[in-house]
Structures are given as C-alpha cells and as structure tokens.
Design an enzyme around this catalytic site. Sequence first.
Site, PDB file in Angstrom:
ATOM      1  N   HIS A   1      30.806  49.379  85.894  1.00 47.02           N
ATOM      2  CA  HIS A   1      31.386  50.224  84.838  1.00 47.02           C
ATOM      3  C   HIS A   1      31.004  51.678  85.055  1.00 47.02           C
ATOM      4  O   HIS A   1      31.542  52.328  85.938  1.00 47.02           O
ATOM      5  CB  HIS A   1      30.937  49.745  83.449  1.00 47.02           C
ATOM      6  CG  HIS A   1      31.518  48.424  83.077  1.00 47.02           C
ATOM      7  ND1 HIS A   1      30.858  47.524  82.277  1.00 47.02           N
ATOM      8  CD2 HIS A   1      32.691  47.861  83.396  1.00 47.02           C
ATOM      9  CE1 HIS A   1      31.611  46.443  82.128  1.00 47.02           C
ATOM     10  NE2 HIS A   1      32.727  46.628  82.792  1.00 47.02           N
TER      11      HIS A   1
ATOM     12  N   GLY B   1      26.328  45.476  76.605  1.00 45.19           N
ATOM     13  CA  GLY B   1      27.453  46.170  75.984  1.00 45.19           C
ATOM     14  C   GLY B   1      27.695  45.798  74.529  1.00 45.19           C
ATOM     15  O   GLY B   1      28.141  46.627  73.733  1.00 45.19           O
TER      16      GLY B   1
END
Length: 596
Positions: free
Chosen positions: A11, A306
């Site tokens: 990411h 996350g």
Amino acid sequence: MNVLGLSFYYHDSSAALVRDGVLVAAAEEERFSRVKHDSGFPALAIDFVLRTAGLTIADVDFVVFYEKPFVKFERMLLTAMSTFPRSAAVFRESMQRWVTDKLWIKSRLTRELGIPGAKLLFADHHVSHAASSFFTSPFEEAAILTIDGAGEWTTSTLGVGRGTKLEILKEIRFPHSLGLLYSAFTAYCGFEVNEGEYKLMGMHPYGVPRHVDKIKQLIEIAPDGSLWHDMRYFSYHFSPDRTLNAEFERHFGRPARDPKLGDKTLDPFYCDIAASIQQVTEEVVLTMARHLHELTGLKQLCMAGGVALNSVANYKVLRQGPFTDLYILPAPGDDGGSVGAAYWAYNHLLGQPRGPALDHAYLGSSYSDDEIRAFLEQHAIAYEHIADDERFYDFAARALVDGQVCGWFRGRFEFGPRALGARSIIADPRRAEMKDKLNATIKFREAFRPFAPSVLEERADEFFEIPEAARHFPARFMLYVTPVRVEKRSVLPAITHEDGSGRLQTVFKDTNPAYHGLIRRFGELTGVPVIMNTSFNLKGEPIVESPAHAFNTFSLSGMDLLFLNNFVVRAPAKKKIAETVFHLRHEGDTVTAMVS
Ligand SMILES: [Fe+2]
C-alpha cells in the site's frame, strides 16, 4: 544504535528511523514523490529519514523490512493453485509482479542501499503491526490486537507485549479477514478499495443496520472473535481486481455503480448496507477485544492494522470493551509497518530498552523561516510576516472568525493519513456553511463526509464525550469518533456528523504549541476552543510537503489565506509556480536524492 524500518510494495511505502529507541523520523513516500498511495521503493523517504537523523546509510546498524516476501508469495501461490482455473488471471499477474520484483527485496535493498546482507532483517507483517503500536505506546504491559486485510497468511492477531518482548497468542488466517470483508462492502457500495473505506464509514450514520443478519449469512463469528467466511460469495482469493462475485450480488442485490453516491442523492439502500457492515465490524472487533482481555487479564490495549483506522469502532472498544486505556499509533496501517519493523528489531530481537511513548505525529520534514522567506522572494509572492507569535495567533484566529478558509503549514508534517495541525486547512466550525464552502471550493469531495474538529485537550470534555481527554492517545491522532455533547451540537454545526458525532483531535501545548496557541486565541474570541481541520491537499493528491506544494494548492483552490509558519499570503498573490521536486540520481549501486 540506528535501525531503519521499511515498508513497500503493497500500500503506502514508508521509511522510519529509530535511533537509540527514539523514533527520529518517519514518512510516507507519497509526500515526496507526489504519487498518491505510492507503493514503490521509498528512496526519497529513506533519504529524508537519514538526513533528518544526520546519518548516512553506512551509519545504520540494521535495515528491517516489514514483512516476509517469500511467505507472502507462498500464500499467493497456494491460494491461486487451490482456486485454479478461476485464479488464472491473478496467478498470471502475481507471477509477473512477484518473480520480477517483489521476491527479490533482499537483493534490491543490498543493491540500492549498498548494505551487506547481514544487516538486513525481515519481520512478520502482523508482528510489525503489533510492534508498531506496543513499542510506541506508554504501556509497560499491554494486550495487542492487530486486524487488517492480509499480511503473509495472517489477517488478525491477538497478542501481548511485556517490556521489550512481544508474543502472538492467536491468529486468523487468509482468506478469513475482517479487513477484506469491509473492503468487499466498500467495493459493493461503489467506492475504491483501500481508498473508500473512510467514505463507507462516513456514510453509515445515514442508514439503519437492517442487513446485519444477511451479512452474517456470509460469515461465522466465533465467541473468541475468530472469523470464517463462506468463500462462495467472495472473489478476492482468485481475482486481481474483484473482491465479491455474482453470488454476493444475488444475495444483496445490484452493487452501486456510481462512485459519487454524493450528498443529496445518497441511496438509502447503500446507507443501510454501510450501517450494517459498520455494526458487524464493531461486533467482531469487540468480541476479539473481550477474548483478548480474557486471555491476558490486562487493562491496556494496543491496536494496529488497517481496521484500527475505523475510528468509530475504536471508540466503541474504549466505551463498551473491557480495557481502560487504548493506544493506537498515528499510522496504524501498512505505512506504520516501517516503524513496527524497526522497533521489533530494536526492542524484541536485540533486547534494547524501550524508548519514550509516541505522543505526537510530527515526524516529517519542516521548513525554517529563512527557507520560507527565500521561497516567497524567489517567486515574487507578496507576503507579510508577523514575527510575534501571539499577534500571529490573533491575526489567524480573527481571520477564521471572519469566515476565511486558511491553509496552515507549519513545523514537521504528520506521519500517517491524518492532518493534525501541521499541514491542515482550517475554518470556523460554528458556521454551518463552512462544510459546503470547503467541499465546493477546496476539497471537491462527497458532501456527506464529515469534517473533523481540533479541540484544546484541556477543554475537550466540554464539547465531546471524552472525560480525562489527556489519557486517550488515539484522540491525539483523530482515531476516535465520539459523540459531540448534545448541547454543543448546534454550536458546532460544521463538524457535527449526521448522528451527532465528531472525529476529534485533541491538541496539546507541548507537542504543537502554535496550533494550540491558535485554537486558544480562537476560543478567547468566541468561547469555542474548537476549529475545523481538514488535510491540506486537493482531492486525489497527497497532503502537501513543501511551501511550493502548499502555495500551488492554495492557488488552485478557494482558500482565502495561506499561513507558512508566521508568513501570511493573501488570495490576490495566487498563481501557479514550478514545484521544487526531488530527483533521483543513480550512482553505481547507490541512490542519492537531490533537490533540483
Ligand atoms: Fe497490514
């Protein structure tokens, strides 16, 4: 001892430098490369953290990568094989990306950085998450909960930290994953995965959780919080770009196609879906937290991964769960993996003593008054300079009271996704029209999404339901959504969300004295020590890093004033200028970054 932590190829790439237990610098690559969610090799972030620490790569004792590439590749490969031939596309894409690049991180790092292989260490993805939160926390002992989409095989862990040691007690493995479940509903509601999760969370107060039972037909939640997904409904385990499949659509109905579900046209059906998946997420996180408490008996909890960005769920864990104190670092996602990897090596592996708790997010670059003055003069930008801080806070606070929207650029930029008063756009939260003004002229984003308040820590409880605000570290990083006190909702219309909540940031004098001074002055003028704070960027762009980014963003937007430290730039000075950018120059085996 110097330890460089790195996170990349998934990411948000980032680099972090821990020197003798202190996190000296940490930043996402996107801030320097200007590529949103840049997942490439973080050469610019590495250069930045080394320069900040006054080091060269030769001074670094260990470089630690935040996950184990071969284990992750094994998961990709075995999953693709077990779902073949449906996985042909993901298999082809994975092989191309992994065999050419991702697998060879060790040789890439030794080549790019010019370090011997013996200095290179690899942490486990969820161990990096766990370490990132525990070793930066103020707790000597704590339970640790990590939840994300997926690491190598793991998607969630229950663990415990004591002193310099971490222990993982239980884990959930791919494909069963709360993060991926939430992402499936993000996609179903028409938002981009890994980007739109905030939008889904922001939409949930507009709906009623009437589809909870239907969601529970897809999954099983055990009493210990472990999850089992019925994979007949999902496709993320065999498709490179689809998280849900035709069976899922038969079960729930047609997915939203329009990613701009915006404001007045919000579809009640998808709002109900958002409310339902939010409720299921909270139930799973709370069940895990309760079980973790049973396992450890501890009262302190550290969270990362996350899913710890779900600030609505985090506050429920605090209020309804068994823990009295929570800690979450400002970057609980994979960008914080670099921090965790470095601390895992320093504390857990090498047994070095713990450093201070991370009580602020100001770990990025900064610009001095001399640099800003030189920048303004070089580009012939008209400015005023208010040397006295109190006079400057007064000037800025009065501008807000007058309804001006201002860019606030000051000090080291924030690590993590939230702007916390170093690279912020600020406005008066008492003016209901400010929400529309910011959306229409600056942020260009969905009007249903709430804006966040920054409040003086010492007066937070007057406006938000957060007694003993100073104790609650996640509130420093905008990681709690709390109720706005009922009697204050009409006072703060621009930051009060549909359900009466606000994603507050508590502001401390010792960690951001200027932002604190501004809000204090605003409070003296209005009786309300709260301002509206949104990140300093245009839609789709990374948050600004330099005065040039800030000035161009100011020029391209409807902002009225720009503050660069104590320098004031007014709207008539707006124009487009060339941005000073970093350029990479490859020299043999090393990469050096230089400013053009
Ligand atoms: Fe992760």
